[in-house]
Design an enzyme around this catalytic site. Structure first.
Site, short mmCIF file in Angstrom:
data_model
loop_
_atom_site.label_atom_id
_atom_site.label_comp_id
_atom_site.label_asym_id
_atom_site.label_seq_id
_atom_site.Cartn_x
_atom_site.Cartn_y
_atom_site.Cartn_z
N PRO A 96 -14.89 -52.93 -20.13
CA PRO A 96 -15.59 -52.69 -21.40
C PRO A 96 -14.63 -52.52 -22.57
CG PRO A 96 -15.72 -50.75 -19.99
CD PRO A 96 -15.13 -51.84 -19.16
N GLU A 123 -13.74 -45.32 -11.52
CA GLU A 123 -13.47 -45.07 -12.94
C GLU A 123 -12.53 -46.11 -13.54
OE1 GLU A 123 -14.79 -42.64 -15.07
OE2 GLU A 123 -16.18 -42.50 -13.40
N ARG A 161 -19.80 -73.93 -17.80
CA ARG A 161 -20.53 -74.80 -18.73
C ARG A 161 -19.57 -75.67 -19.55
NH1 ARG A 161 -25.78 -73.56 -18.95
NH2 ARG A 161 -26.11 -74.74 -20.86
#
Length: 251
Positions: A96, A123, A161
């Site tokens: 993140p 974590e 893609r």
């Protein structure tokens, strides 16, 4: 005959079985079957010397949860790199804290045809692995998941893609975000559904008018749903249409 420059994705995960499902369906299955893409999972538990195969430990300085130990990850990464003689290979950590995934960084990732995706758990992973072995951190959004497996699946779907030979160029160019805009509305049979009709222009057979309609609708959808995307420079004709819509939808 020139040999195909196939893309090879190596996934480091303690849950390799999670990836079995995505290999059986859609364009991932198609690309593997046609030998354009190879996906291989590596379990760091196989690279630990501990009898119980644990690959996590308590964080120094205290804190919640456990941290993935650097040794099994380091050995796994080194083993994978040794198979390719470290040529044209990039190691990515799904985190993140990384750059948000978009078309620009997907194309940048694909400059390397061999990838290592590191899926963290608990974590996270020891910072020294990030400093020493990770080339890039990638995020799929500002939220936290239990591990990097789902984000890596998302990244793989995005990457393939753009691999030549998997999808037609026309399909890619009409995707949302390809030209910095959202896609136009799509319709199929029947012509009338619950009192709502397919726009007449799409049934007209006039390709010039259909193309113009698609541009207009793409701009309108982006203006209403994602106006932040207009920070990017638009072509003159699109900018003109956008200004008309801005006047129309002005509050």
């Amino acid at each position: 005959m020139k040999k195909k420059n196939n893309t090879i994705i190596n996934i480091i995960t303690i849950f390799p079985k999670m990836f079995k499902s995505i290999l059986k369906y859609g364009i991932i299955k198609k690309s593997i079957k046609s030998k354009i893409l190879k996906i291989k999972c590596w379990n760091p538990r196989k690279f630990t010397n501990k009898k119980n195969k644990n690959i996590d430990d308590k964080p120094y300085g205290g804190g919640p949860g456990m941290i993935m130990n650097p040794y099994p990850l380091y050995k796994t990464i080194k083993h994978i790199k040794s198979l390719y003689k470290k040529k044209n290979i990039k190691t990515i950590y799904l985190s993140p804290q990384g750059k948000k995934i978009n078309k620009k960084n997907i194309l940048n990732i694909l400059k390397c045809n061999k990838l290592i995706l590191v899926c963290g758990r608990y974590e996270g992973i020891d910072e020294r692995i990030i400093l020493k072995e990770i080339d890039e951190e990638i995020s799929i959004g500002d939220y936290v998941l239990s591990g990097g497996e789902i984000p890596s699946m998302v990244l793989i779907e995005c990457i393939i893609r753009f691999i030549p030979g998997i999808l037609k160029k026309k399909c890619i160019k009409e995707d949302s975000f390809f030209n910095g805009l959202l896609d136009y509305p799509n319709y199929t049979k029947p012509k009338k559904f619950k009192g709502m009709k397919v726009p007449k222009v799409l049934l007209s057979g006039n390709h010039k008018n259909i193309k113009l309609w698609k541009i207009k609708e793409s701009l309108k959808t982006t203006l209403i749903k994602r106006p932040d995307l207009f920070k990017k420079k638009l072509k003159k004709n699109k900018k003109k249409i956008l200004n008309i819509f801005k006047e129309k939808y002005k509050k």
